[in-house]
Write a protein that holds these residues in place. Structure first.
Motif, mmCIF file in Angstrom:
data_model
loop_
_atom_site.group_PDB
_atom_site.id
_atom_site.type_symbol
_atom_site.label_atom_id
_atom_site.label_comp_id
_atom_site.label_asym_id
_atom_site.label_seq_id
_atom_site.Cartn_x
_atom_site.Cartn_y
_atom_site.Cartn_z
ATOM 1 N N LEU A 193 0.830 -1.213 0.000
ATOM 2 C CA LEU A 193 0.000 0.000 0.000
ATOM 3 C C LEU A 193 0.862 1.260 0.000
ATOM 4 O O LEU A 193 1.841 1.352 0.736
ATOM 5 N N ILE A 194 0.484 2.208 -0.859
ATOM 6 C CA ILE A 194 1.173 3.506 -0.885
ATOM 7 C C ILE A 194 0.116 4.618 -0.807
ATOM 8 O O ILE A 194 -1.067 4.369 -1.059
ATOM 9 N N ASP A 195 0.576 5.830 -0.467
ATOM 10 C CA ASP A 195 -0.380 6.942 -0.427
ATOM 11 C C ASP A 195 -0.903 7.189 -1.835
ATOM 12 O O ASP A 195 -0.149 7.151 -2.810
ATOM 13 N N ASP A 196 -2.197 7.468 -1.913
ATOM 14 C CA ASP A 196 -2.805 7.723 -3.219
ATOM 15 C C ASP A 196 -2.791 9.229 -3.501
ATOM 16 O O ASP A 196 -3.500 9.991 -2.846
ATOM 17 N N PRO A 197 -1.968 9.667 -4.470
ATOM 18 C CA PRO A 197 -1.867 11.110 -4.723
ATOM 19 C C PRO A 197 -3.209 11.718 -5.162
ATOM 20 O O PRO A 197 -3.476 12.891 -4.898
ATOM 21 N N GLN A 198 -4.039 10.889 -5.806
ATOM 22 C CA GLN A 198 -5.327 11.406 -6.271
ATOM 23 C C GLN A 198 -6.348 11.594 -5.141
ATOM 24 O O GLN A 198 -7.257 12.398 -5.247
ATOM 25 N N ASN A 199 -6.198 10.831 -4.099
ATOM 26 C CA ASN A 199 -7.123 10.905 -2.965
ATOM 27 C C ASN A 199 -6.355 11.077 -1.660
ATOM 28 O O ASN A 199 -6.043 10.083 -0.995
ATOM 29 N N PRO A 200 -6.019 12.323 -1.326
ATOM 30 C CA PRO A 200 -5.213 12.547 -0.130
ATOM 31 C C PRO A 200 -5.821 11.843 1.092
ATOM 32 O O PRO A 200 -7.035 11.834 1.268
ATOM 33 N N GLY A 201 -4.931 11.248 1.891
ATOM 34 C CA GLY A 201 -5.398 10.549 3.089
ATOM 35 C C GLY A 201 -5.790 9.105 2.819
ATOM 36 O O GLY A 201 -6.057 8.338 3.735
ATOM 37 N N GLN A 202 -5.832 8.725 1.536
ATOM 38 C CA GLN A 202 -6.209 7.352 1.190
ATOM 39 C C GLN A 202 -4.978 6.576 0.692
ATOM 40 O O GLN A 202 -4.004 7.173 0.255
ATOM 41 N N GLU A 203 -5.095 5.279 0.739
ATOM 42 C CA GLU A 203 -3.997 4.448 0.233
ATOM 43 C C GLU A 203 -4.453 3.667 -0.996
ATOM 44 O O GLU A 203 -5.648 3.430 -1.174
ATOM 45 N N LYS A 204 -3.491 3.318 -1.841
ATOM 46 C CA LYS A 204 -3.824 2.449 -2.975
ATOM 47 C C LYS A 204 -2.749 1.373 -3.119
ATOM 48 O O LYS A 204 -1.659 1.487 -2.558
ATOM 49 N N VAL A 205 -3.094 0.356 -3.874
ATOM 50 C CA VAL A 205 -2.140 -0.747 -4.059
ATOM 51 C C VAL A 205 -1.137 -0.377 -5.151
ATOM 52 O O VAL A 205 -1.513 0.069 -6.234
ATOM 53 N N LEU A 206 0.137 -0.546 -4.812
ATOM 54 C CA LEU A 206 1.197 -0.336 -5.797
ATOM 55 C C LEU A 206 1.144 -1.525 -6.758
ATOM 56 O O LEU A 206 1.240 -2.670 -6.334
ATOM 57 N N SER A 207 0.976 -1.256 -8.044
ATOM 58 C CA SER A 207 0.707 -2.361 -8.956
ATOM 59 C C SER A 207 1.952 -3.148 -9.379
ATOM 60 O O SER A 207 1.950 -4.365 -9.412
ATOM 61 N N GLU A 208 3.020 -2.420 -9.718
ATOM 62 C CA GLU A 208 4.200 -3.117 -10.242
ATOM 63 C C GLU A 208 5.496 -2.569 -9.675
ATOM 64 O O GLU A 208 5.636 -1.361 -9.488
ATOM 65 N N VAL A 209 6.434 -3.464 -9.442
ATOM 66 C CA VAL A 209 7.734 -3.077 -8.909
ATOM 67 C C VAL A 209 8.799 -3.799 -9.717
ATOM 68 O O VAL A 209 8.708 -5.005 -9.924
ATOM 69 N N ARG A 210 9.783 -3.029 -10.193
ATOM 70 C CA ARG A 210 10.847 -3.615 -11.009
ATOM 71 C C ARG A 210 12.075 -4.019 -10.197
ATOM 72 O O ARG A 210 12.881 -4.831 -10.611
#
Ligand code: GLU
Length: 373
Positions: free
Chosen positions: A179-196
Motif C-alpha cells: 500500500l502507498i499513499d494515493d496522490p489522487q485521494n489525499p489521506g487514502q492508500e492504494k495498491v502499488l501495482s508493479e515493482v521492477r
C-alpha cells in the motif's frame, strides 16, 4: 508485465497464519475452500502448483487452549508439532473433496544448504508434482532452531520457488498488496501495482506491522522478492480474501503488487549457488577484479584478491565483496581454503606454485562456479 502471470506454468502459493486459521483450531474454510477450487482449476490446465502454508504454531496454540503459555522456543516448537498435524488433517480433507492428493514436506534452511540435500528436496518435489500430488510445505518448526531456520515462510516460499524453478510465487496475505499513499485521494492508500526492483524507498514503506499471529511483514516479503527476482522469477503480494484471486491473477488482471525484474532465469546450479548454499567466508577483491567480474565471463584470480576471512575449505561457498562497497558482489565456490588463499592473495598465477609448494589452481573461483548478485 502481467503477461508473466498469464504465461507462467509453475506457481508457488503461500498462505500466512492469519489467512489460513479460523481462530478455533481449524483451517479457515471461507478462504481456503475457494483457493482450493482455484488450485484445482489451475492444475486441470496443466500448471505445476505447490502450496506453502504457515499456521502450525498458531493452530497448536488454538488447540491447546492454555492461558499464558508464553513464547519460548520449546513451547513454540511443541505447538508447531501439534498444530502441523491438525493443519495437514484439514488440508487433506479439504483437497480430497476435490480429488487432489496432498503430501506434507517439512524443510529447514539446512536441508537446502548442501548441494546434495538441495537436489534431494528438488527431486522429491518434482516426483510429487509428476504424480499429480499437491505438495504442502512448511518449515520443520519443531526441530529447527537458530541458524538452520528459514525463520519465516516468506523466505521459505521464495526458496521453494527457487528449488522448483517457479515462475511465480504468490504471497497471499491479509492486505491486498503493497500500500502507498494515493496522490489522487489525499489521506487514502492504494495498491502499488508493479515493482521492477526492491529499492530502499520501497523498504521504507514498511511500517513494522505484522498481522496478528504472523511473522512476516513487508520487509520480510521484500527480502523474499529479492531472492525470487534474482533467480529470474516474479512475486505477487495479494489479498487472500480477494474473490477469485488466483484465477484473476492468472488472467492478467491488475490485482495485488507484482514484483519482477529483468533478470534472465538462472539454471538449477546457479540458483543453488545464489540462494541456497551457505556462505563459509568472505573474499575481498580489488576494484580491477570487481570490474572484470561485473563484465561477466571471467573467473576470479588470486592477483585480484585483497584478503579473505572465515573458516572455509577448498570447494566451499564464499561471498565476494569489492573493497569499499556496501553490498556483496558475487558468490562462488573457492578452489582454495582460507589459509591457502590468504597466502596467494595479490599474487599473479605464475607465483602460486612457489608460494604453496605445489601447483595450485589458475582460478580462485572459476567463472562457472561464480554467480553475480
Ligand atoms: N512456520 C511457521 C508456522 O507454521 C510460520 C512462519 C511464518 O508465519 O512465516 O507456524
Amino acid at each position: 508485465m502481467r503477461t508473466i502471470l498469464q504465461r507462467a506454468k509453475s506457481w508457488v502459493i503461500k498462505v500466512g497464519t492469519r489467512t489460513c486459521l479460523d481462530g478455533h483450531g481449524r483451517l479457515n474454510g471461507a478462504i481456503l475452500l475457494p483457493l482450493a477450487v482455484q488450485i484445482q482449476k489451475m492444475r486441470a490446465q496443466g500448471k505445476r502448483l505447490v502450496l506453502v502454508s504457515s499456521g502450525a504454531v498458531g493452530m497448536g496454540r488454538e488447540l491447546l487452549q492454555v492461558e499464558g503459555l508464553g513464547d519460548t522456543l520449546p513451547t513454540k516448537q511443541a505447538l508447531a508439532a501439534m498444530g502441523q498435524v491438525a493443519i495437514m488433517h484439514d488440508y487433506q480433507n479439504l483437497f480430497s473433496m476435490l480429488g487432489i492428493p496432498v503430501a506434507q514436506v517439512l524443510l529447514t534452511r539446512d536441508d537446502v544448504a548442501a548441494r546434495e540435500r538441495y537436489l534431494n528436496a528438488r527431486n522429491t518435489l518434482n516426483a510429487l508434482l509428476e504424480h499429480g500430488v499437491l505438495p504442502i510445505i512448511n518449515e520443520n518448526d519443531s526441530v529447527s532452531t537458530g541458524e538452520i531456520r528459514f525463520g519465516d515462510n516468506d523466505q521459505l516460499a521464495a526458496m521453494v520457488g527457487s528449488i522448483i524453478n517457479a515462475e511465480v510465487v504468490v504471497n497471499l496475505t491479509s492486505v491486498p498488496g503493497i500500500l502507498i499513499d494515493d496522490p489522487q485521494n489525499p489521506g487514502q492508500e492504494k495498491v502499488l501495482s508493479e515493482v521492477r526492483a526492491v529499492t530502499p524507498e520501497l523498504a521504507a514503506l514498511d511500517k513494522g506491522t505484522t498481522s496478528q499471529g504472523g511473522t512476516g511483514g513487508l520487509s520480510s516479503k521484500l527480502r523474499a522478492a529479492q531472492m525470487i527476482i534474482r533467480y529470474g522469477g516474479a512475486m505477487v503480494i495479494a489479498g487472500a480474501s480477494t474473490p477469485e484471486i488466483l484465477t484473476r491473477l492468472q488472467a492478467g488482471e491488475e490485482l495485488g503488487t507484482l514484483l519482477a525484474g529483468t533478470e534472465s532465469r538462472l539454471n538449477s546450479r546457479q540458483r543453488w549457488l545464489a540462494e541456497a548454499a551457505r556462505s563459509q567466508g568472505v573474499v575481498t577483491i580489488d576494484s580491477g577484479a570487481a570490474q572484470a567480474l561485473r563484465q561477466g565471463g571471467t573467473s576470479l584470480l588470486a592477483v585480484g584478491v585483497v584478503s579473505c576471512e572465515g573458516d572455509f575449505k577448498a570447494g566451499d561457498l564464499v561471498t565476494v565483496w569489492a573493497q569499499g562497497e556496501d553490498k556483496p558482489l558475487a558468490r562462488g565456490l573457492s578452489n582454495y581454503s582460507q589459509s591457502e588463499l590468504q597466502a596467494v592473495a595479490g599474487h599473479p598465477t605464475s607465483q602460486i606454485a612457489d608460494i604453496l609448494g605445489h601447483p595450485g589452481y589458475e582460478e580462485v573461483i572459476h567463472q562457472s562456479d561464480l554467480i553475480l548478485l
